[in-house]
Motif scaffolding. Structure first.
Motif, PDB file in Angstrom:
ATOM      1  N   MET A  18      45.892  22.105  17.121  1.00 37.44           N
ATOM      2  CA  MET A  18      45.422  21.053  16.240  1.00 37.44           C
ATOM      3  C   MET A  18      46.258  21.110  14.969  1.00 37.44           C
ATOM      4  N   ALA A  19      46.549  19.972  14.377  1.00 38.63           N
ATOM      5  CA  ALA A  19      47.399  19.915  13.186  1.00 38.63           C
ATOM      6  C   ALA A  19      46.698  20.524  11.986  1.00 38.63           C
ATOM      7  N   PRO A  20      47.440  21.197  11.078  1.00 36.93           N
ATOM      8  CA  PRO A  20      46.835  21.773   9.885  1.00 36.93           C
ATOM      9  C   PRO A  20      46.494  20.697   8.865  1.00 36.93           C
ATOM     10  N   ALA A  21      45.549  21.011   7.990  1.00 36.39           N
ATOM     11  CA  ALA A  21      45.221  20.121   6.884  1.00 36.39           C
ATOM     12  C   ALA A  21      46.239  20.318   5.764  1.00 36.39           C
ATOM     13  N   ALA A  22      46.267  19.374   4.832  1.00 36.19           N
ATOM     14  CA  ALA A  22      47.257  19.416   3.757  1.00 36.19           C
ATOM     15  C   ALA A  22      46.747  20.267   2.597  1.00 36.19           C
ATOM     16  N   HIS A  23      46.797  21.580   2.735  1.00 33.70           N
ATOM     17  CA  HIS A  23      46.412  22.518   1.688  1.00 33.70           C
ATOM     18  C   HIS A  23      47.507  23.557   1.561  1.00 33.70           C
ATOM     19  N   ALA A  24      47.505  24.301   0.457  1.00 32.88           N
ATOM     20  CA  ALA A  24      48.453  25.407   0.318  1.00 32.88           C
ATOM     21  C   ALA A  24      48.227  26.421   1.436  1.00 32.88           C
ATOM     22  N   LEU A  25      46.962  26.756   1.691  1.00 30.80           N
ATOM     23  CA  LEU A  25      46.606  27.589   2.836  1.00 30.80           C
ATOM     24  C   LEU A  25      46.257  26.653   3.982  1.00 30.80           C
ATOM     25  N   TYR A  51      37.376  24.513   4.058  1.00 35.72           N
ATOM     26  CA  TYR A  51      36.612  25.236   3.037  1.00 35.72           C
ATOM     27  C   TYR A  51      37.412  26.432   2.530  1.00 35.72           C
ATOM     28  N   TRP A  52      37.919  27.254   3.446  1.00 36.11           N
ATOM     29  CA  TRP A  52      38.692  28.423   3.018  1.00 36.11           C
ATOM     30  C   TRP A  52      39.961  27.990   2.287  1.00 36.11           C
ATOM     31  N   SER A  53      40.559  26.879   2.713  1.00 35.40           N
ATOM     32  CA  SER A  53      41.750  26.387   2.026  1.00 35.40           C
ATOM     33  C   SER A  53      41.447  25.962   0.593  1.00 35.40           C
ATOM     34  N   SER A  54      40.218  25.545   0.349  1.00 35.93           N
ATOM     35  CA  SER A  54      39.833  25.150  -1.007  1.00 35.93           C
ATOM     36  C   SER A  54      39.557  26.352  -1.901  1.00 35.93           C
ATOM     37  N   LYS A  55      39.336  27.514  -1.296  1.00 34.46           N
ATOM     38  CA  LYS A  55      39.002  28.714  -2.062  1.00 34.46           C
ATOM     39  C   LYS A  55      40.170  29.670  -2.222  1.00 34.46           C
ATOM     40  N   LEU A  56      41.114  29.650  -1.292  1.00 39.04           N
ATOM     41  CA  LEU A  56      42.240  30.568  -1.311  1.00 39.04           C
ATOM     42  C   LEU A  56      43.532  29.766  -1.431  1.00 39.04           C
ATOM     43  N   SER A  57      44.408  30.170  -2.332  1.00 44.61           N
ATOM     44  CA  SER A  57      45.565  29.341  -2.656  1.00 44.61           C
ATOM     45  C   SER A  57      46.891  29.856  -2.102  1.00 44.61           C
ATOM     46  N   ASP A  58      46.874  30.911  -1.288  1.00 43.39           N
ATOM     47  CA  ASP A  58      48.117  31.451  -0.745  1.00 43.39           C
ATOM     48  C   ASP A  58      48.830  30.393   0.108  1.00 43.39           C
ATOM     49  N   PRO A  59      50.120  30.161  -0.114  1.00 46.17           N
ATOM     50  CA  PRO A  59      50.849  29.124   0.624  1.00 46.17           C
ATOM     51  C   PRO A  59      51.335  29.610   1.986  1.00 46.17           C
ATOM     52  N   VAL A  60      50.399  29.872   2.890  1.00 42.54           N
ATOM     53  CA  VAL A  60      50.737  30.385   4.220  1.00 42.54           C
ATOM     54  C   VAL A  60      50.002  29.575   5.281  1.00 42.54           C
ATOM     55  N   TYR A 304      25.402  27.614   4.634  1.00 46.47           N
ATOM     56  CA  TYR A 304      25.902  28.077   3.342  1.00 46.47           C
ATOM     57  C   TYR A 304      27.365  28.447   3.491  1.00 46.47           C
ATOM     58  N   ASP A 305      28.017  28.665   2.347  1.00 44.42           N
ATOM     59  CA  ASP A 305      29.428  29.029   2.323  1.00 44.42           C
ATOM     60  C   ASP A 305      29.570  30.423   1.712  1.00 44.42           C
ATOM     61  N   ALA A 306      30.783  30.791   1.338  1.00 43.88           N
ATOM     62  CA  ALA A 306      31.032  32.116   0.773  1.00 43.88           C
ATOM     63  C   ALA A 306      30.322  32.282  -0.565  1.00 43.88           C
ATOM     64  N   MET A 307      29.811  33.469  -0.797  1.00 46.35           N
ATOM     65  CA  MET A 307      29.196  33.854  -2.058  1.00 46.35           C
ATOM     66  C   MET A 307      30.221  34.625  -2.905  1.00 46.35           C
ATOM     67  N   PRO A 308      29.924  34.875  -4.180  1.00 49.70           N
ATOM     68  CA  PRO A 308      30.890  35.596  -5.029  1.00 49.70           C
ATOM     69  C   PRO A 308      31.377  36.916  -4.437  1.00 49.70           C
ATOM     70  N   ALA A 309      30.498  37.680  -3.801  1.00 52.91           N
ATOM     71  CA  ALA A 309      30.926  38.958  -3.223  1.00 52.91           C
ATOM     72  C   ALA A 309      31.947  38.743  -2.115  1.00 52.91           C
ATOM     73  N   ASP A 310      31.766  37.694  -1.297  1.00 50.61           N
ATOM     74  CA  ASP A 310      32.720  37.394  -0.225  1.00 50.61           C
ATOM     75  C   ASP A 310      34.094  37.079  -0.802  1.00 50.61           C
TER      76      ASP A 310
END
Length: 351
Positions: A18-25, A51-60, A304-310
């Motif tokens: 499946m094609a990736p979304a347009a995020h840094a991650l 969701y993870w792409s919105s929280k993590l900015s690594d360009p991979v 629910y999504d990731a909490m601060p500890a996650d």
């Protein structure tokens, strides 16, 4: 009804990406099952990746194979990751070079000096030992392919040779959309998928392998001797932050370990301690006291999504968190306020 979230460590082949979304991650999801995923399943899976792409900015780009299978009783999902052996000192240097936040700086400062770790561990006969002999299990770590990418290491994975594989139950009822809430008899697929992606990103512990091999020495290729775990790498990047007291890096099965980024001085969140010889849940999870994405169970009818500890755990192991995470000093109070939201109807099921 509640069901269990599970993980394992291996590498599988995949096809039909499946094609990736347009995020840094970016995530490339590949259907590996015997039947195609539905449009609803694909959309929910992509929502979890976004969701993870919105929280993590690594360009991979992370390649994930996906299938729907018959899993263990009550098991909603599993993740299996491609693992690499890296020298502990090299991982420490990569984490140091990658630090971008105050939490990163604190986490790196807590890491032990030298070329090998010293820690408390469980021996082949079940006894505890302070292990500081510099063997392979002290000098090396297992790092997931995705985690290495976050640390700036080039890893040659593709849609046909992915970073990890995610399996979801084809026998349990999922809700694939959060519109209108999650029906009481169904589990929110996006939450489950976010959890399994979290494992693929590096939220894993080698304590699970020790826990399993205590009862399966021959199957693990071990002798059964007390020191049978000395000559192989077992532990992971996340295990660098597993403490049971100030200054006590604790990689034993069982006990009372917790996530800490300041050498054990502050307990941010408890860890689970082992399926067979711990609290009944795989050690590659937070504990069950608070509502976190990486806890081992989820109730039906909630999402629910990731909490601060996650997010702080992802930050510590090398991911760049795109949104602010509360500083460690306020973390314990914040988590205490989360209570057990959505868990009252939860019933533990073995998987």
């Amino acid at each position: 009804m509640s069901a269990r979230l599970s993980k394992c460590l291996a590498a599988l082949a995949v096809s039909a990406a499946m094609a990736p979304a347009a995020h840094a991650l970016n995530f490339v999801f590949t259907n590996t099952g015997s039947t195609p995923m539905t449009a609803q399943q694909m959309a929910a899976l992509q929502a979890a990746g976004n969701y993870w792409s919105s929280k993590l900015s690594d360009p991979v780009t992370i390649y994930l194979g996906v299938s729907f299978d018959s899993l263990g009783s009550g098991v909603l999902g599993q993740a299996s990751s491609l693992l690499y052996v890296k020298n502990y000192a090299d991982v420490r240097n990569l984490l140091s070079a990658d630090k971008t936040t105050a939490a990163d700086t604190m986490a790196v400062a807590s890491l032990q000096a030298g070329n090998a770790l010293s820690f408390w561990s469980t021996q082949g006969n079940g006894s505890a030992r302070f292990d500081n002999d510099g063997s392979a299990n002290n000098a090396g770590l297992l790092v997931s392919a995705a985690n290495l990418k976050a640390l700036g290491v080039k890893v040659n994975t593709t849609a046909d040779a992915p970073d990890a594989h995610l399996s979801f139950s084809k026998d349990l009822a999922f809700s694939y959309s959060r519109v209108g809430g999650t029906p009481g008899g169904q589990h929110d697929f996006i939450t489950v998928a976010e959890h399994e992606i979290g494992h693929a990103l590096g939220f894993t512990s080698g304590v699970d392998s020790i826990d399993y091999c205590l009862d399966h020495a021959s199957g693990c290729g071990l002798s059964g001797a007390a020191n049978q775990f000395e000559e192989s790498e077992w532990f992971t990047t996340l295990d660098l932050f597993r403490y049971s007291a100030p200054g006590k890096l604790d990689l034993q099965v069982g006990g009372s370990p917790y996530f800490s980024i300041n050498g054990g001085a502050s307990a941010i969140e408890s860890f689970s301690t082992g399926d067979a010889h711990g609290n009944g849940f795989q050690a590659s999870h937070f504990g069950t006291s608070h509502l976190t994405l990486m806890r081992p169970t989820i109730s039906a009818g909630v999402s629910y999504d990731a909490m601060p500890a996650d997010l702080l755990a992802m930050d510590a192991i090398g991911w760049d968190v795109a949104t602010a995470v509360p500083e460690p000093a306020s973390m314990a109070m914040l988590l205490a306020g989360l209570g057990v939201i959505g868990l009252r109807a939860q019933r533990r099921t073995k998987g």
